[in-house]
Motif scaffolding. Structure first.
Motif, PDB file in Angstrom:
ATOM      1  N   ALA A 356       0.763  -1.208  -0.140  1.00 33.22           N
ATOM      2  CA  ALA A 356      -0.122   0.085   0.007  1.00 33.22           C
ATOM      3  C   ALA A 356       0.753   1.166   0.045  1.00 33.22           C
ATOM      4  N   ALA A 357       1.893   1.195   0.848  1.00 33.57           N
ATOM      5  CA  ALA A 357       2.928   2.348   0.736  1.00 33.57           C
ATOM      6  C   ALA A 357       3.580   2.703  -0.411  1.00 33.57           C
ATOM      7  N   ALA A 358       3.971   1.488  -1.190  1.00 30.10           N
ATOM      8  CA  ALA A 358       4.538   1.698  -2.477  1.00 30.10           C
ATOM      9  C   ALA A 358       3.650   2.094  -3.484  1.00 30.10           C
ATOM     10  N   LEU A 359       2.368   1.855  -3.478  1.00 29.48           N
ATOM     11  CA  LEU A 359       1.401   2.469  -4.489  1.00 29.48           C
ATOM     12  C   LEU A 359       1.253   3.887  -4.098  1.00 29.48           C
ATOM     13  N   ARG A 360       1.091   4.358  -3.029  1.00 29.14           N
ATOM     14  CA  ARG A 360       0.855   5.643  -2.644  1.00 29.14           C
ATOM     15  C   ARG A 360       2.138   6.380  -3.042  1.00 29.14           C
ATOM     16  N   ALA A 361       3.414   5.965  -2.947  1.00 34.67           N
ATOM     17  CA  ALA A 361       4.563   6.613  -3.336  1.00 34.67           C
ATOM     18  C   ALA A 361       4.526   6.672  -4.835  1.00 34.67           C
ATOM     19  N   LEU A 362       3.991   5.734  -5.818  1.00 35.31           N
ATOM     20  CA  LEU A 362       3.909   5.996  -6.827  1.00 35.31           C
ATOM     21  C   LEU A 362       3.186   7.088  -7.370  1.00 35.31           C
ATOM     22  N   GLY A 363       2.048   7.506  -6.466  1.00 37.93           N
ATOM     23  CA  GLY A 363       1.065   8.545  -7.047  1.00 37.93           C
ATOM     24  C   GLY A 363      -0.225   8.085  -6.900  1.00 37.93           C
ATOM     25  N   ALA A 364      -0.390   7.021  -6.491  1.00 37.46           N
ATOM     26  CA  ALA A 364      -1.879   6.358  -6.365  1.00 37.46           C
ATOM     27  C   ALA A 364      -2.590   6.823  -5.002  1.00 37.46           C
TER      28      ALA A 364
END
Length: 411
Positions: A356-364
Protein backbone atom coordinates in the motif's frame (compact mmCIF):
# COMPACT_ATOMS: atom_id res chain seq x y z
CA UNK A 1 -16.20 -25.17 14.61
CA UNK A 2 -12.77 -23.53 14.49
CA UNK A 3 -11.87 -21.73 11.30
CA UNK A 4 -8.35 -22.40 10.13
CA UNK A 5 -6.11 -19.53 9.13
CA UNK A 6 -3.13 -20.19 6.91
CA UNK A 7 -0.39 -17.68 6.22
CA UNK A 8 1.90 -17.79 3.21
CA UNK A 9 5.19 -15.92 3.06
CA UNK A 10 7.85 -14.63 5.41
CA UNK A 11 6.74 -13.48 8.88
CA UNK A 12 8.10 -10.03 9.69
CA UNK A 13 8.41 -9.19 13.38
CA UNK A 14 6.93 -5.92 14.58
CA UNK A 15 9.99 -3.81 15.43
CA UNK A 16 10.94 -0.14 15.17
CA UNK A 17 12.89 -1.12 12.05
CA UNK A 18 9.65 -2.03 10.33
CA UNK A 19 8.30 1.54 10.53
CA UNK A 20 11.65 2.85 9.35
CA UNK A 21 11.61 0.43 6.42
CA UNK A 22 8.16 1.60 5.37
CA UNK A 23 9.28 5.21 5.45
CA UNK A 24 12.43 4.38 3.50
CA UNK A 25 10.39 2.43 0.96
CA UNK A 26 8.11 5.41 0.30
CA UNK A 27 11.02 7.83 0.13
CA UNK A 28 12.92 5.63 -2.31
CA UNK A 29 10.04 5.51 -4.77
CA UNK A 30 9.14 9.19 -4.37
CA UNK A 31 12.73 10.17 -5.01
CA UNK A 32 12.79 8.06 -8.15
CA UNK A 33 15.83 6.16 -6.98
CA UNK A 34 17.08 3.50 -9.37
CA UNK A 35 19.33 1.08 -7.46
CA UNK A 36 21.82 -1.19 -9.21
CA UNK A 37 20.12 -3.63 -11.56
CA UNK A 38 17.01 -1.52 -11.97
CA UNK A 39 15.79 0.12 -15.14
CA UNK A 40 17.04 3.77 -15.12
CA UNK A 41 13.67 5.22 -16.10
CA UNK A 42 10.22 4.46 -17.48
CA UNK A 43 10.41 2.81 -20.90
CA UNK A 44 7.62 2.95 -23.48
CA UNK A 45 5.57 -0.18 -24.11
CA UNK A 46 2.98 1.58 -26.28
CA UNK A 47 1.62 5.13 -26.52
CA UNK A 48 0.22 5.90 -23.07
CA UNK A 49 1.82 2.82 -21.46
CA UNK A 50 5.25 2.74 -19.80
CA UNK A 51 7.15 0.15 -17.75
CA UNK A 52 9.73 0.40 -14.99
CA UNK A 53 11.63 -2.00 -12.73
CA UNK A 54 13.20 -0.91 -9.45
CA UNK A 55 14.31 -2.22 -6.07
CA UNK A 56 12.61 -1.44 -2.75
CA UNK A 57 14.18 -1.72 0.73
CA UNK A 58 11.71 -3.48 3.03
CA UNK A 59 11.54 -5.08 6.46
CA UNK A 60 12.18 -8.59 5.11
CA UNK A 61 14.92 -7.51 2.68
CA UNK A 62 15.15 -5.97 -0.76
CA UNK A 63 12.17 -6.49 -3.04
CA UNK A 64 12.10 -5.88 -6.78
CA UNK A 65 9.04 -4.23 -8.28
CA UNK A 66 7.82 -4.29 -11.87
CA UNK A 67 5.32 -1.54 -12.66
CA UNK A 68 3.18 -0.56 -15.63
CA UNK A 69 2.09 3.08 -15.76
CA UNK A 70 -1.14 3.28 -17.79
CA UNK A 71 -2.61 6.61 -18.91
CA UNK A 72 -6.36 6.07 -19.35
CA UNK A 73 -6.65 9.67 -20.49
CA UNK A 74 -4.79 8.67 -23.63
CA UNK A 75 -7.39 8.11 -26.32
CA UNK A 76 -5.87 4.86 -27.55
CA UNK A 77 -5.43 3.05 -24.22
CA UNK A 78 -7.91 0.91 -22.29
CA UNK A 79 -7.96 -1.85 -19.68
CA UNK A 80 -9.98 -5.06 -19.85
CA UNK A 81 -10.43 -8.46 -18.28
CA UNK A 82 -8.23 -11.30 -19.50
CA UNK A 83 -9.76 -14.75 -19.01
CA UNK A 84 -9.82 -18.10 -20.87
CA UNK A 85 -13.41 -17.73 -22.13
CA UNK A 86 -14.88 -19.53 -19.11
CA UNK A 87 -15.07 -18.69 -15.41
CA UNK A 88 -13.98 -22.16 -14.29
CA UNK A 89 -10.81 -22.40 -16.37
CA UNK A 90 -7.18 -21.33 -16.10
CA UNK A 91 -4.31 -20.45 -18.42
CA UNK A 92 -0.91 -18.73 -18.12
CA UNK A 93 -1.20 -14.95 -18.19
CA UNK A 94 1.03 -14.71 -21.26
CA UNK A 95 -1.36 -16.98 -23.18
CA UNK A 96 -4.37 -14.92 -22.06
CA UNK A 97 -2.64 -11.71 -23.15
CA UNK A 98 -1.56 -13.10 -26.52
CA UNK A 99 -5.04 -14.47 -27.25
CA UNK A 100 -6.51 -10.97 -26.83
CA UNK A 101 -3.57 -9.09 -28.39
CA UNK A 102 -2.94 -7.18 -25.17
CA UNK A 103 0.24 -5.13 -25.06
CA UNK A 104 0.70 -5.76 -21.33
CA UNK A 105 -1.02 -7.17 -18.27
CA UNK A 106 -0.91 -8.61 -14.77
CA UNK A 107 -2.60 -11.57 -13.08
CA UNK A 108 -5.93 -11.06 -11.34
CA UNK A 109 -8.12 -12.45 -8.57
CA UNK A 110 -7.54 -15.16 -5.96
CA UNK A 111 -9.12 -18.48 -6.95
CA UNK A 112 -10.20 -22.00 -5.98
CA UNK A 113 -6.76 -23.56 -6.30
CA UNK A 114 -7.05 -26.73 -4.19
CA UNK A 115 -9.74 -28.99 -2.75
CA UNK A 116 -7.72 -31.29 -0.50
CA UNK A 117 -10.29 -30.52 2.21
CA UNK A 118 -13.00 -32.18 0.09
CA UNK A 119 -11.63 -35.51 -1.18
CA UNK A 120 -13.05 -36.47 -4.56
CA UNK A 121 -14.24 -32.94 -5.35
CA UNK A 122 -12.12 -31.32 -8.08
CA UNK A 123 -10.94 -27.73 -7.73
CA UNK A 124 -12.72 -25.52 -10.25
CA UNK A 125 -10.04 -22.88 -10.77
CA UNK A 126 -12.79 -20.24 -10.60
CA UNK A 127 -12.05 -16.85 -9.05
CA UNK A 128 -13.30 -15.59 -5.69
CA UNK A 129 -14.81 -12.21 -6.51
CA UNK A 130 -17.19 -10.72 -9.06
CA UNK A 131 -16.07 -10.43 -12.68
CA UNK A 132 -17.23 -8.30 -15.61
CA UNK A 133 -15.77 -8.51 -19.11
CA UNK A 134 -16.63 -6.05 -21.90
CA UNK A 135 -19.68 -4.94 -19.90
CA UNK A 136 -20.97 -8.49 -19.45
CA UNK A 137 -21.55 -9.88 -15.95
CA UNK A 138 -19.68 -13.19 -15.66
CA UNK A 139 -19.97 -14.13 -12.00
CA UNK A 140 -20.74 -13.12 -8.42
CA UNK A 141 -18.63 -13.35 -5.27
CA UNK A 142 -18.34 -16.42 -3.08
CA UNK A 143 -19.11 -16.08 0.67
CA UNK A 144 -16.27 -14.60 2.73
CA UNK A 145 -15.83 -17.89 4.60
CA UNK A 146 -15.22 -19.69 1.30
CA UNK A 147 -12.53 -17.44 -0.14
CA UNK A 148 -8.87 -18.21 -0.81
CA UNK A 149 -6.18 -15.65 0.03
CA UNK A 150 -4.82 -13.76 3.04
CA UNK A 151 -7.07 -12.33 5.72
CA UNK A 152 -9.24 -9.45 4.50
CA UNK A 153 -8.75 -5.95 5.94
CA UNK A 154 -11.48 -4.88 8.39
CA UNK A 155 -14.67 -3.70 6.74
CA UNK A 156 -14.04 -5.40 3.39
CA UNK A 157 -15.55 -8.46 1.73
CA UNK A 158 -15.41 -10.67 -1.34
CA UNK A 159 -17.54 -8.23 -3.35
CA UNK A 160 -14.66 -5.75 -3.59
CA UNK A 161 -13.48 -5.04 -7.15
CA UNK A 162 -11.15 -2.85 -9.15
CA UNK A 163 -12.31 -1.93 -12.63
CA UNK A 164 -13.00 0.72 -15.22
CA UNK A 165 -16.44 2.29 -15.48
CA UNK A 166 -18.33 3.15 -18.66
CA UNK A 167 -16.94 6.67 -18.43
CA UNK A 168 -13.41 5.34 -18.74
CA UNK A 169 -12.30 5.94 -15.14
CA UNK A 170 -10.64 3.33 -12.95
CA UNK A 171 -12.33 2.72 -9.59
CA UNK A 172 -12.27 0.58 -6.47
CA UNK A 173 -15.83 -0.45 -5.64
CA UNK A 174 -18.06 -3.17 -4.24
CA UNK A 175 -20.38 -5.27 -6.43
CA UNK A 176 -23.32 -7.25 -5.04
CA UNK A 177 -25.33 -9.88 -6.86
CA UNK A 178 -29.05 -9.20 -7.27
CA UNK A 179 -31.23 -11.83 -8.89
CA UNK A 180 -34.38 -13.90 -8.81
CA UNK A 181 -36.02 -17.06 -10.14
CA UNK A 182 -39.72 -16.50 -10.98
CA UNK A 183 -42.30 -19.19 -11.79
CA UNK A 184 -46.14 -19.19 -11.59
CA UNK A 185 -46.21 -16.00 -9.57
CA UNK A 186 -43.58 -17.21 -7.10
CA UNK A 187 -40.24 -15.50 -6.76
CA UNK A 188 -37.14 -17.16 -5.31
CA UNK A 189 -33.98 -15.26 -4.41
CA UNK A 190 -30.90 -16.01 -6.52
CA UNK A 191 -27.77 -15.87 -4.36
CA UNK A 192 -25.09 -17.18 -6.68
CA UNK A 193 -23.89 -16.79 -10.27
CA UNK A 194 -21.16 -19.00 -11.74
CA UNK A 195 -19.57 -19.35 -8.28
CA UNK A 196 -17.48 -22.22 -6.97
CA UNK A 197 -19.23 -21.83 -3.58
CA UNK A 198 -22.82 -20.97 -2.63
CA UNK A 199 -24.10 -19.72 0.73
CA UNK A 200 -25.96 -22.25 2.85
CA UNK A 201 -29.65 -22.71 1.93
CA UNK A 202 -29.10 -20.81 -1.34
CA UNK A 203 -29.91 -21.14 -5.02
CA UNK A 204 -27.24 -20.36 -7.59
CA UNK A 205 -27.27 -20.09 -11.39
CA UNK A 206 -24.72 -21.49 -13.81
CA UNK A 207 -24.61 -20.31 -17.43
CA UNK A 208 -22.49 -21.06 -20.48
CA UNK A 209 -19.90 -18.65 -19.04
CA UNK A 210 -19.11 -21.18 -16.30
CA UNK A 211 -17.31 -23.72 -18.50
CA UNK A 212 -17.02 -27.50 -18.26
CA UNK A 213 -16.01 -27.87 -14.60
CA UNK A 214 -18.18 -29.97 -12.29
CA UNK A 215 -20.60 -27.99 -10.12
CA UNK A 216 -20.16 -30.25 -7.06
CA UNK A 217 -17.81 -27.79 -5.30
CA UNK A 218 -20.58 -25.19 -5.11
CA UNK A 219 -22.39 -27.07 -2.33
CA UNK A 220 -19.31 -27.77 -0.16
CA UNK A 221 -18.27 -25.86 2.95
CA UNK A 222 -20.49 -23.64 5.07
CA UNK A 223 -21.00 -19.98 5.86
CA UNK A 224 -18.37 -20.26 8.59
CA UNK A 225 -15.95 -22.97 7.42
CA UNK A 226 -14.58 -23.58 3.93
CA UNK A 227 -13.42 -27.07 4.95
CA UNK A 228 -16.84 -28.25 6.17
CA UNK A 229 -18.31 -31.30 4.36
CA UNK A 230 -20.40 -30.96 1.23
CA UNK A 231 -24.17 -30.61 1.60
CA UNK A 232 -26.20 -33.81 1.23
CA UNK A 233 -29.49 -32.09 0.40
CA UNK A 234 -29.06 -30.71 -3.12
CA UNK A 235 -31.19 -30.28 -6.22
CA UNK A 236 -30.46 -29.10 -9.73
CA UNK A 237 -32.90 -27.83 -12.37
CA UNK A 238 -32.05 -27.15 -16.01
CA UNK A 239 -33.91 -24.29 -17.69
CA UNK A 240 -33.69 -23.95 -21.46
CA UNK A 241 -35.24 -21.01 -23.28
CA UNK A 242 -37.33 -20.17 -20.24
CA UNK A 243 -38.68 -23.66 -19.55
CA UNK A 244 -37.69 -26.41 -17.10
CA UNK A 245 -36.40 -29.34 -19.16
CA UNK A 246 -34.83 -31.62 -16.53
CA UNK A 247 -33.99 -32.04 -12.85
CA UNK A 248 -31.51 -33.98 -10.74
CA UNK A 249 -30.84 -34.59 -7.06
CA UNK A 250 -27.10 -34.10 -7.57
CA UNK A 251 -24.91 -31.34 -9.02
CA UNK A 252 -23.88 -32.11 -12.59
CA UNK A 253 -20.88 -31.39 -14.78
CA UNK A 254 -20.08 -30.55 -18.37
CA UNK A 255 -20.63 -27.42 -20.40
CA UNK A 256 -23.86 -25.45 -20.06
CA UNK A 257 -25.07 -24.75 -23.59
CA UNK A 258 -25.93 -21.17 -24.66
CA UNK A 259 -29.56 -20.34 -23.92
CA UNK A 260 -29.53 -22.69 -20.91
CA UNK A 261 -29.32 -21.92 -17.19
CA UNK A 262 -28.67 -24.56 -14.55
CA UNK A 263 -30.13 -23.74 -11.13
CA UNK A 264 -28.43 -25.47 -8.21
CA UNK A 265 -29.78 -25.40 -4.66
CA UNK A 266 -28.46 -26.62 -1.33
CA UNK A 267 -30.46 -27.31 1.89
CA UNK A 268 -33.52 -25.00 1.89
CA UNK A 269 -32.60 -23.81 -1.61
CA UNK A 270 -32.80 -27.40 -2.85
CA UNK A 271 -36.25 -27.80 -1.28
CA UNK A 272 -37.48 -24.69 -3.10
CA UNK A 273 -36.17 -25.93 -6.46
CA UNK A 274 -38.00 -29.23 -5.99
CA UNK A 275 -41.28 -27.31 -6.42
CA UNK A 276 -40.39 -26.56 -10.06
CA UNK A 277 -41.81 -29.08 -12.53
CA UNK A 278 -40.57 -30.13 -15.96
CA UNK A 279 -42.35 -27.99 -18.55
CA UNK A 280 -42.94 -25.09 -16.15
CA UNK A 281 -42.07 -21.59 -17.40
CA UNK A 282 -39.26 -19.98 -15.41
CA UNK A 283 -37.62 -16.55 -15.64
CA UNK A 284 -34.12 -16.06 -14.27
CA UNK A 285 -32.84 -12.51 -13.78
CA UNK A 286 -29.54 -11.34 -12.36
CA UNK A 287 -27.09 -8.45 -12.29
CA UNK A 288 -24.40 -6.81 -10.19
CA UNK A 289 -25.20 -3.63 -8.24
CA UNK A 290 -22.30 -1.33 -7.39
CA UNK A 291 -22.00 0.56 -4.12
CA UNK A 292 -21.10 3.69 -6.10
CA UNK A 293 -23.93 3.21 -8.66
CA UNK A 294 -21.28 3.13 -11.42
CA UNK A 295 -21.64 0.81 -14.41
CA UNK A 296 -18.53 -1.12 -15.40
CA UNK A 297 -16.82 -2.10 -18.63
CA UNK A 298 -14.65 -4.53 -16.71
CA UNK A 299 -14.11 -5.50 -13.07
CA UNK A 300 -12.09 -8.10 -11.17
CA UNK A 301 -12.01 -9.13 -7.51
CA UNK A 302 -9.43 -8.77 -4.74
CA UNK A 303 -9.37 -6.38 -1.76
CA UNK A 304 -8.66 -2.66 -1.18
CA UNK A 305 -5.47 -1.50 0.56
CA UNK A 306 -5.43 2.25 -0.07
CA UNK A 307 -8.35 4.68 0.12
CA UNK A 308 -8.35 8.45 -0.33
CA UNK A 309 -4.55 8.47 -0.33
CA UNK A 310 -4.38 6.71 3.04
CA UNK A 311 -3.23 3.19 3.85
CA UNK A 312 -6.28 1.30 5.09
CA UNK A 313 -6.39 0.50 8.79
CA UNK A 314 -5.72 -3.08 9.82
CA UNK A 315 -3.55 -4.10 6.87
CA UNK A 316 -1.17 -6.94 7.63
CA UNK A 317 2.35 -5.70 8.39
CA UNK A 318 3.86 -9.05 9.45
CA UNK A 319 3.75 -11.46 6.52
CA UNK A 320 5.98 -10.60 3.57
CA UNK A 321 5.37 -12.32 0.24
CA UNK A 322 5.49 -11.85 -3.52
CA UNK A 323 2.42 -9.76 -4.40
CA UNK A 324 0.40 -8.19 -7.21
CA UNK A 325 -1.55 -4.95 -6.85
CA UNK A 326 -3.21 -2.05 -8.66
CA UNK A 327 -2.87 1.64 -7.88
CA UNK A 328 -5.22 4.36 -9.15
CA UNK A 329 -4.38 8.07 -9.35
CA UNK A 330 -5.31 11.28 -11.19
CA UNK A 331 -9.00 10.84 -10.48
CA UNK A 332 -9.12 7.42 -12.10
CA UNK A 333 -7.21 8.38 -15.24
CA UNK A 334 -3.86 6.89 -14.13
CA UNK A 335 -3.38 3.22 -13.26
CA UNK A 336 -0.29 1.50 -11.88
CA UNK A 337 -0.11 -2.28 -12.37
CA UNK A 338 2.35 -3.52 -9.76
CA UNK A 339 4.00 -6.96 -9.49
CA UNK A 340 6.92 -8.16 -7.39
CA UNK A 341 9.72 -10.36 -8.62
CA UNK A 342 9.78 -13.96 -7.41
CA UNK A 343 13.47 -14.68 -8.02
CA UNK A 344 15.29 -16.19 -5.04
CA UNK A 345 17.08 -12.93 -4.22
CA UNK A 346 13.77 -11.03 -3.89
CA UNK A 347 11.30 -13.75 -2.91
CA UNK A 348 10.76 -12.49 0.62
CA UNK A 349 8.68 -9.73 -0.92
CA UNK A 350 6.57 -7.11 0.86
CA UNK A 351 3.85 -7.07 3.48
CA UNK A 352 0.42 -5.85 2.40
CA UNK A 353 1.03 -2.62 4.32
CA UNK A 354 4.31 -2.12 2.44
CA UNK A 355 2.54 -2.69 -0.90
CA UNK A 356 0.00 0.00 0.00
CA UNK A 357 2.84 2.39 0.85
CA UNK A 358 4.59 1.61 -2.44
CA UNK A 359 1.40 2.33 -4.42
CA UNK A 360 0.92 5.63 -2.61
CA UNK A 361 4.53 6.58 -3.32
CA UNK A 362 3.94 5.99 -7.02
CA UNK A 363 1.12 8.55 -6.91
CA UNK A 364 -1.90 6.34 -6.27
CA UNK A 365 -4.76 7.47 -4.05
CA UNK A 366 -6.61 4.14 -4.30
CA UNK A 367 -4.96 0.74 -4.05
CA UNK A 368 -6.11 -2.82 -4.52
CA UNK A 369 -4.44 -6.17 -3.84
CA UNK A 370 -4.69 -9.09 -6.26
CA UNK A 371 -3.50 -12.70 -6.03
CA UNK A 372 0.18 -13.10 -5.24
CA UNK A 373 2.77 -15.80 -4.60
CA UNK A 374 3.18 -18.16 -7.53
CA UNK A 375 0.41 -16.34 -9.42
CA UNK A 376 2.21 -12.98 -9.55
CA UNK A 377 3.03 -12.26 -13.20
CA UNK A 378 3.54 -9.10 -15.26
CA UNK A 379 3.88 -9.22 -19.04
CA UNK A 380 4.60 -6.71 -21.80
CA UNK A 381 4.87 -6.93 -25.58
CA UNK A 382 8.13 -5.48 -26.81
CA UNK A 383 8.02 -3.19 -29.88
CA UNK A 384 7.59 -5.27 -33.04
CA UNK A 385 7.06 -8.53 -31.12
CA UNK A 386 4.12 -10.83 -31.82
CA UNK A 387 3.94 -12.15 -28.25
CA UNK A 388 4.32 -10.78 -24.75
CA UNK A 389 7.31 -11.40 -22.50
CA UNK A 390 7.12 -12.18 -18.78
CA UNK A 391 9.02 -9.34 -17.12
CA UNK A 392 9.14 -10.59 -13.52
CA UNK A 393 10.33 -14.04 -12.51
CA UNK A 394 7.44 -16.10 -11.11
CA UNK A 395 8.25 -17.52 -7.68
CA UNK A 396 7.37 -21.06 -8.78
CA UNK A 397 9.94 -20.96 -11.56
CA UNK A 398 7.30 -20.83 -14.31
CA UNK A 399 3.96 -19.15 -14.95
CA UNK A 400 1.08 -20.51 -12.89
CA UNK A 401 -2.19 -20.88 -14.84
CA UNK A 402 -4.64 -18.27 -13.52
CA UNK A 403 -8.38 -17.67 -14.05
CA UNK A 404 -8.11 -14.02 -15.03
CA UNK A 405 -5.97 -10.92 -15.25
CA UNK A 406 -5.98 -7.27 -16.22
CA UNK A 407 -5.00 -6.59 -19.81
CA UNK A 408 -3.73 -3.34 -21.31
CA UNK A 409 -4.97 -2.71 -24.84
CA UNK A 410 -4.27 -0.07 -27.47
CA UNK A 411 -6.69 0.75 -30.27
Amino acid sequence: MTRRRTWFGTVVRRTPALSAALATLAATVLAGAAPAGAAPAWTTVAPGVTYRRYDLPAAAGTARAHVLNVDLGHGRVRLGLLYPGAVAARAPLSSLADARRAVAGINGDFFDISETQHPGVPATGASVGPAIADGKVLKGAVPVSQRFGPELPPGTGTGAVVGVDTGGRARVDTLSLVGSVSALGRRLALRGLNQYALPENAIGAFTSDWGRAARARAVCGTDTDRAAPCATRTYEVTVRRGQVVSASARPGSGAVTPGTTVLLGREAGAARLRTLRVGERVTVRYGLDSASSAAYRFAVGGYPVLAGGRVRAGLDSRVAAVRTAVGIGAGGRRVFLFALDGAAAYRRGLTVAEVAAALRALGATEGFSLDGGGSTTLVTRRPGAARVTVRNRPSGGAERPVPNGIGVFTR
